[in-house]
Design a protein around this motif. Structure first.
Motif, short mmCIF file in Angstrom:
data_model
loop_
_atom_site.label_atom_id
_atom_site.label_comp_id
_atom_site.label_asym_id
_atom_site.label_seq_id
_atom_site.Cartn_x
_atom_site.Cartn_y
_atom_site.Cartn_z
N ASP A 2 0.84 -1.18 0.00
CA ASP A 2 0.00 0.00 0.00
C ASP A 2 0.89 1.25 0.00
N PHE A 3 0.25 2.41 -0.17
CA PHE A 3 1.01 3.64 -0.37
C PHE A 3 1.95 3.94 0.78
N LEU A 4 1.43 3.91 2.03
CA LEU A 4 2.28 4.27 3.16
C LEU A 4 3.41 3.27 3.36
N THR A 5 3.13 1.99 3.18
CA THR A 5 4.18 0.97 3.29
C THR A 5 5.28 1.23 2.27
N GLU A 6 4.87 1.63 1.07
CA GLU A 6 5.85 1.93 0.02
C GLU A 6 6.68 3.16 0.39
N MET A 7 6.04 4.19 0.94
CA MET A 7 6.77 5.39 1.35
C MET A 7 7.77 5.07 2.46
N LYS A 8 7.35 4.22 3.40
CA LYS A 8 8.25 3.83 4.49
C LYS A 8 9.44 3.03 3.96
N ALA A 9 9.18 2.16 2.99
CA ALA A 9 10.27 1.37 2.40
C ALA A 9 11.26 2.29 1.69
N LYS A 10 10.75 3.29 0.98
CA LYS A 10 11.63 4.26 0.31
C LYS A 10 12.44 5.05 1.33
N ALA A 11 11.79 5.45 2.42
CA ALA A 11 12.48 6.21 3.45
C ALA A 11 13.62 5.40 4.07
N LYS A 12 13.36 4.12 4.35
CA LYS A 12 14.37 3.26 4.95
C LYS A 12 15.55 3.01 4.00
N ALA A 13 15.26 2.97 2.70
CA ALA A 13 16.30 2.66 1.71
C ALA A 13 17.35 3.76 1.60
N ASP A 14 16.99 4.98 1.95
CA ASP A 14 17.93 6.10 1.89
C ASP A 14 17.61 7.01 3.06
N LYS A 15 18.04 6.59 4.24
CA LYS A 15 17.60 7.20 5.50
C LYS A 15 18.04 8.66 5.58
N LYS A 16 17.10 9.52 5.97
CA LYS A 16 17.35 10.94 6.10
C LYS A 16 17.28 11.38 7.56
N VAL A 17 17.71 12.60 7.81
CA VAL A 17 17.70 13.17 9.16
C VAL A 17 16.55 14.17 9.23
N ASP A 38 12.07 1.57 13.92
CA ASP A 38 11.91 1.01 12.57
C ASP A 38 12.99 1.47 11.60
N GLU A 39 13.92 2.32 12.09
CA GLU A 39 15.00 2.88 11.26
C GLU A 39 14.44 3.58 10.02
N LEU A 40 13.35 4.31 10.26
CA LEU A 40 12.68 5.05 9.20
C LEU A 40 13.46 6.33 8.87
N ALA A 41 14.01 6.95 9.92
CA ALA A 41 14.79 8.18 9.77
C ALA A 41 15.62 8.37 11.03
N ASP A 42 16.68 9.15 10.90
CA ASP A 42 17.39 9.62 12.09
C ASP A 42 16.64 10.86 12.57
N ILE A 43 16.30 10.89 13.84
CA ILE A 43 15.45 11.95 14.39
C ILE A 43 16.26 12.91 15.24
N VAL A 44 16.07 14.21 14.98
CA VAL A 44 16.67 15.25 15.80
C VAL A 44 15.60 15.80 16.75
N LEU A 45 15.92 15.83 18.03
CA LEU A 45 15.05 16.43 19.04
C LEU A 45 15.76 17.65 19.62
N ILE A 46 15.02 18.74 19.78
CA ILE A 46 15.61 20.01 20.20
C ILE A 46 15.23 20.31 21.64
N GLY A 47 16.26 20.49 22.48
CA GLY A 47 16.02 20.82 23.88
C GLY A 47 16.97 20.05 24.79
N ASN A 48 16.69 20.13 26.06
CA ASN A 48 17.53 19.48 27.08
C ASN A 48 17.29 17.97 27.05
N LYS A 49 18.36 17.21 26.86
CA LYS A 49 18.22 15.75 26.70
C LYS A 49 17.54 15.10 27.90
N GLU A 50 17.95 15.46 29.11
CA GLU A 50 17.38 14.82 30.30
C GLU A 50 15.89 15.11 30.40
#
Length: 333
Positions: A2-17, A38-50
């Protein structure tokens, strides 16, 4: 697939930040955990880690990239780059630093601007205006486009329409009442987006309550003028109008009402005349037709920044992260 599964597969194939700047918000943290797992993307979170980890609770975001403006090692570079980007508005280094410390959306956009990240997803707790403001001020519009617009990918249960039931609707969320030039730009950008995401040739219908002169009104004239402009600007795009919805997607009606059209009866990109029609139209299809609506996805910005509905779920955020990743892949080519 299905569409979303395909988009996720594309995202995983060339992982972005991808930056999720609303980094203390529970749905974003749940989505971040899912994307990382799911290793869909590398995620950046902004703020104090703790504090972010505490807010995340049982959601595991430990593998995220944490950027705390209070002690980020590249903060001086980011501050200087923002001041440079806004120097025409008189922004000083001090003002730039304060803005980046106070507003995580500006910080997120600057990370995209500096290629530290590939895209940003925001809007769970911020308005569309708040999400767009830093993107338009810093990233600006993409080369060859004149305005930012939005679209939804509609995945329907009616395979006889569009391409196996998949269509693109624009603009349903951003431009209130586009003039003919703006409507033509939305049509051209939507055609590019359809090809980029779906991988098939776009067939663009410029919608109206009139088909090929069947009604006379200033609203019809606007669409007629937009069609003329779009055909001149995008001569290689299959595009037609003004055309009613049934004539655009139903083969028999298209043949009857617009027999000479290359689009009638088989359109897969529907450009609505204004935001009222577009927003009502996509929600009718979503609710009555039980279609999946992916978006709004923004087009026309120099780098991918996408908006969320404030009523979104964590799953919605994951979907937009996948779409933003695919958008970043396309824009990098």
């Amino acid at each position: 697939m299905d569409f979303l599964t395909e988009m996720k597969a594309k995202a995983k194939a060339d992982k972005k930040v991808i930056v999720l700047p609303e980094s203390y918000e529970k749905r974003n943290l749940e989505a971040a955990a899912e994307c990382l797992k799911d290793e869909l993307a590398d995620i950046v979170l902004i703020g104090n880690k703790e504090k972010i980890m505490e807010a995340a609770g049982s959601f595991d975001v430990s593998k995220a990239i944490f950027v705390d403006p209070e002690n980020y090692e590249k903060m001086d570079e980011v501050v200087a780059a923002l001041a440079e980007a806004r120097k025409s508005k008189g922004m000083t280094l001090e003002e730039a630093r304060k803005l980046l410390l106070d507003d995580p959306l500006f910080m997120g956009v600057m990370l995209v601007k500096m290629d530290i990240a590939d895209g940003m997803v925001s809007g769970a707790i911020h308005s569309t205006a708040d999400t767009l403001r830093p993107a338009l001020q810093i990233l600006k519009t993409a080369p060859g486009t004149e305005l930012v617009s939005s679209f939804f990918i509609m995945v329907t249960n009616t395979p006889q329409y569009g391409d196996d039931g998949i269509l693109l609707f624009a603009d349903c969320a951003l431009n209130q009442n586009p003039n003919p030039q703006e409507l033509a730009c939305i049509a051209g950008d939507s055609a590019k987006s359809y090809e980029a995401f779906i991988g098939k040739e776009p067939r663009v219908a410029m919608l109206s309550h009139s088909t090929m002169g069947s009604a006379k009104h200033a609203d019809v004239t606007k669409v007629v003028d937009a069609v003329k402009i779009a055909k001149e600007k995008f001569p290689n795009v299959k595009l037609d109008g003004e055309i009613q919805l049934d004539a655009a997607i139903v083969k028999e009606v298209g043949e009857l009402k617009a027999p000479n059209s290359t689009v009638a009866g088989k359109a897969n990109v529907l450009v609505f005349p204004d935001i009222d029609a577009g927003n009502i139209g996509y929600k009718l299809v979503q609710r009555f037709g039980q279609a999946e609506a992916f978006g709004p996805i923004l087009q026309g910005i120099a780098k991918p920044v996408n908006d969320l509905s404030r009523g979104c779920s964590a799953n919605d955020i994951v979907a937009v992260v996948a779409l933003t990743s695919v958008q970043a892949q396309v824009m990098a080519k």
